[in-house]
Design a protein around this motif. Structure first.
Motif, PDB file in Angstrom:
ATOM      1  N   MET A 255       0.772  -1.392  -0.045  1.00 54.99           N
ATOM      2  CA  MET A 255       0.105   0.145   0.026  1.00 54.99           C
ATOM      3  C   MET A 255       0.860   1.208  -0.116  1.00 54.99           C
ATOM      4  N   LYS A 256       0.209   2.345  -0.382  1.00 59.46           N
ATOM      5  CA  LYS A 256       1.010   3.760  -0.556  1.00 59.46           C
ATOM      6  C   LYS A 256       1.046   4.306   1.198  1.00 59.46           C
ATOM      7  N   ILE A 257       1.863   5.225   1.253  1.00 54.36           N
ATOM      8  CA  ILE A 257       1.968   6.009   2.567  1.00 54.36           C
ATOM      9  C   ILE A 257       0.650   6.471   2.909  1.00 54.36           C
ATOM     10  N   SER A 258      -0.088   6.952   1.938  1.00 53.07           N
ATOM     11  CA  SER A 258      -1.276   7.670   2.219  1.00 53.07           C
ATOM     12  C   SER A 258      -2.525   6.583   2.902  1.00 53.07           C
ATOM     13  N   ASP A 259      -2.332   5.135   2.199  1.00 52.82           N
ATOM     14  CA  ASP A 259      -3.202   4.285   2.705  1.00 52.82           C
ATOM     15  C   ASP A 259      -2.776   3.957   3.977  1.00 52.82           C
ATOM     16  N   LEU A 260      -1.513   3.884   4.343  1.00 52.55           N
ATOM     17  CA  LEU A 260      -1.132   3.372   5.695  1.00 52.55           C
ATOM     18  C   LEU A 260      -1.484   4.480   6.472  1.00 52.55           C
ATOM     19  N   VAL A 261      -1.523   5.834   6.160  1.00 53.59           N
ATOM     20  CA  VAL A 261      -2.083   6.932   7.167  1.00 53.59           C
ATOM     21  C   VAL A 261      -3.374   6.762   7.298  1.00 53.59           C
ATOM     22  N   ALA A 262      -4.400   6.420   6.337  1.00 49.92           N
ATOM     23  CA  ALA A 262      -5.854   6.185   6.170  1.00 49.92           C
ATOM     24  C   ALA A 262      -6.225   4.930   7.235  1.00 49.92           C
ATOM     25  N   ARG A 263      -5.519   3.869   6.774  1.00 52.78           N
ATOM     26  CA  ARG A 263      -5.922   2.623   7.674  1.00 52.78           C
ATOM     27  C   ARG A 263      -5.449   2.623   9.034  1.00 52.78           C
TER      28      ARG A 263
ATOM     29  N   TYR B  28       8.356   8.458  13.303  1.00 53.75           N
ATOM     30  CA  TYR B  28       8.609   6.898  13.801  1.00 53.75           C
ATOM     31  C   TYR B  28       9.615   6.434  12.625  1.00 53.75           C
ATOM     32  N   ILE B  29       9.604   6.564  11.454  1.00 57.10           N
ATOM     33  CA  ILE B  29      10.666   6.312  10.409  1.00 57.10           C
ATOM     34  C   ILE B  29      11.905   6.859  10.870  1.00 57.10           C
ATOM     35  N   ARG B  30      11.986   8.231  10.805  1.00 58.78           N
ATOM     36  CA  ARG B  30      13.250   8.670  11.254  1.00 58.78           C
ATOM     37  C   ARG B  30      13.871   8.203  12.488  1.00 58.78           C
ATOM     38  N   GLU B  31      12.995   7.958  13.347  1.00 61.34           N
ATOM     39  CA  GLU B  31      13.472   7.520  14.894  1.00 61.34           C
ATOM     40  C   GLU B  31      13.914   6.126  14.819  1.00 61.34           C
ATOM     41  N   GLY B  32      13.730   5.609  13.663  1.00 59.26           N
ATOM     42  CA  GLY B  32      13.985   4.026  13.668  1.00 59.26           C
ATOM     43  C   GLY B  32      13.108   3.002  14.140  1.00 59.26           C
ATOM     44  N   MET B  33      11.908   3.767  14.587  1.00 58.59           N
ATOM     45  CA  MET B  33      10.651   2.715  15.281  1.00 58.59           C
ATOM     46  C   MET B  33       9.971   2.010  14.250  1.00 58.59           C
ATOM     47  N   LEU B  34       9.932   2.448  13.153  1.00 62.25           N
ATOM     48  CA  LEU B  34       9.062   2.038  12.165  1.00 62.25           C
ATOM     49  C   LEU B  34      10.087   1.563  10.819  1.00 62.25           C
ATOM     50  N   ALA B  35       9.950   0.430  10.217  1.00 65.06           N
ATOM     51  CA  ALA B  35      11.004   0.255   8.971  1.00 65.06           C
ATOM     52  C   ALA B  35      10.524   1.096   7.880  1.00 65.06           C
ATOM     53  N   PRO B  36      11.346   1.639   7.117  1.00 64.61           N
ATOM     54  CA  PRO B  36      11.010   2.598   5.868  1.00 64.61           C
ATOM     55  C   PRO B  36      10.270   1.542   4.776  1.00 64.61           C
TER      56      PRO B  36
ATOM     57  N   SER C 100       7.085   4.320  -2.245  1.00 69.63           N
ATOM     58  CA  SER C 100       7.651   3.230  -1.390  1.00 69.63           C
ATOM     59  C   SER C 100       6.221   2.658  -1.092  1.00 69.63           C
ATOM     60  N   GLU C 101       6.521   1.425  -0.817  1.00 70.99           N
ATOM     61  CA  GLU C 101       5.233   0.407  -0.629  1.00 70.99           C
ATOM     62  C   GLU C 101       5.388  -0.015   0.761  1.00 70.99           C
ATOM     63  N   TYR C 102       4.181  -0.029   1.391  1.00 74.16           N
ATOM     64  CA  TYR C 102       3.983  -0.511   2.898  1.00 74.16           C
ATOM     65  C   TYR C 102       3.197  -1.550   2.882  1.00 74.16           C
ATOM     66  N   ASP C 103       3.362  -2.436   3.933  1.00 76.33           N
ATOM     67  CA  ASP C 103       2.421  -3.744   3.803  1.00 76.33           C
ATOM     68  C   ASP C 103       2.141  -3.694   5.438  1.00 76.33           C
TER      69      ASP C 103
END
Lengths: 205, 205
Positions: free
Chosen positions: B1-9, B20-28, B37-40
């Motif tokens: 999914m796109k980052i916008s879908d990740l935000v929505a869901r 969170y990505i910058r802080e290393g808490m969430l994988a890019p 980029s694609e998110y799952d």
């Protein structure tokens, strides 16, 4: 005793004692001269209660004042005192006071007659709803079986606690306030220790 | 999914996801082009875990990061994972790390073999000490009988909780973290409801 003795025995600084008196949370001393007031064990007990609520349990000052006024009212039956005290100590659902509480409503049905007197006006009702919703959103929903186990164990604990409540309404209010806030961290830390002990057992087994 | 879908869901704002990505808490995300980029579902699950810890349970960001790194380590036996997770989530005794804990030591003796693996290095051990001391100072000491009742009921709860723990170490760490912080308010609100229900019964009886 002199105010300096009250300070020494309670461990509460002089400025704080004077602040509590100004705020009406602590009764002034009994005047025994132009420049001296006398304090007694009632003052000491009250200071301990205020410290337990604010410093130990972290209850905000405004809520501690509410609890103290419930105690000072000292009228109403024990049910009302207990309800009002727990209500005053609970985070309120101020943003969404009329919202439905589907998770809590489901839970109360599952828990059966022991919890049947629960109603939506209780602050703990919306707290339960909120925490069950959070568990579900976190991907760890609490099912009916787990909930009933929680409900049964907690009811056994609550029965012992309410059974020890003093008959005098003012003492009962004080006991309810302290019991609610003081025993919570005891139970929470026991649960963490229990988990670690069980894991240690798994480790050896 | 796109980052916008990740935000929505997930309901987590875009800026927060990026933080969170910058802080290393969430994988890019997995790059699928120069500007996309694609998110799952792994990203979604991780976001839910972070939100459950920080927004729902109020765990400070620094501690949430520690818990996430325990989960990412994913090695060690289940005992170590559980211990490290509970430790990371507990307020530490940083000011007095070597202090004695007479109240907790007394309590562990009273509680018998079920709690015998408790040791002073556990954060919950000093939490228990602190809360028992607070109860005593507030004039409501918790005696041996009450303590054993608490210990027994809580152990029954903990057994059911640890019994449901996943075998996979990474899932176990996530489960332990959520279980510790998510179930505490459920138990606390049930206890308040139980008190109010019992008081309602006294009222009628």
């Amino acid at each position: 005793m002199k105010i300096s003795d009250l300070v020494a025995r309670s461990g509460v600084p002089l400025a704080t004692v004077k602040f509590y008196i100004r705020e009406g949370m602590l009764a002034p001393g009994h005047p025994v001269g132009a420049r001296r007031s006398e304090y007694d064990d009632t003052h000491l007990g009250r200071l301990q209660l205020i410290r337990a609520l604010t410093a130990v349990a972290g209850v905000p000052l405004s809520r501690a004042k509410e609890v103290l006024s419930i105690i000072d009212d000292g009228n109403g039956d024990i049910y009302e005192i207990l309800s009002r005290t727990i209500q005053a100590l609970s985070p309120t659902d101020a943003e969404h006071p009329h919202e439905h509480h589907p998770h809590a409503t489901w839970a109360i049905t599952q828990l059966g007659k022991d919890y049947a007197a629960s109603d939506e006006s209780m602050a703990a009702y919306s707290q339960l709803d909120e925490s069950l919703r959070a568990a579900e959103e976190a991907g760890l929903p609490i099912g009916a079986e787990r909930l009933r186990l929680y409900g049964d164990q907690i009811m056994t604990i609550a029965r012992a606690e309410v059974g020890g409540m003093p008959a005098d309404p003012r003492e009962a209010a004080s006991y309810a306030a302290l019991g609610t806030v003081i025993a919570e961290p005891v139970l929470a830390s026991l649960r963490r220790l229990a988990h670690q002990n069980l894991a240690a057992g798994l480790d050896q087994g």
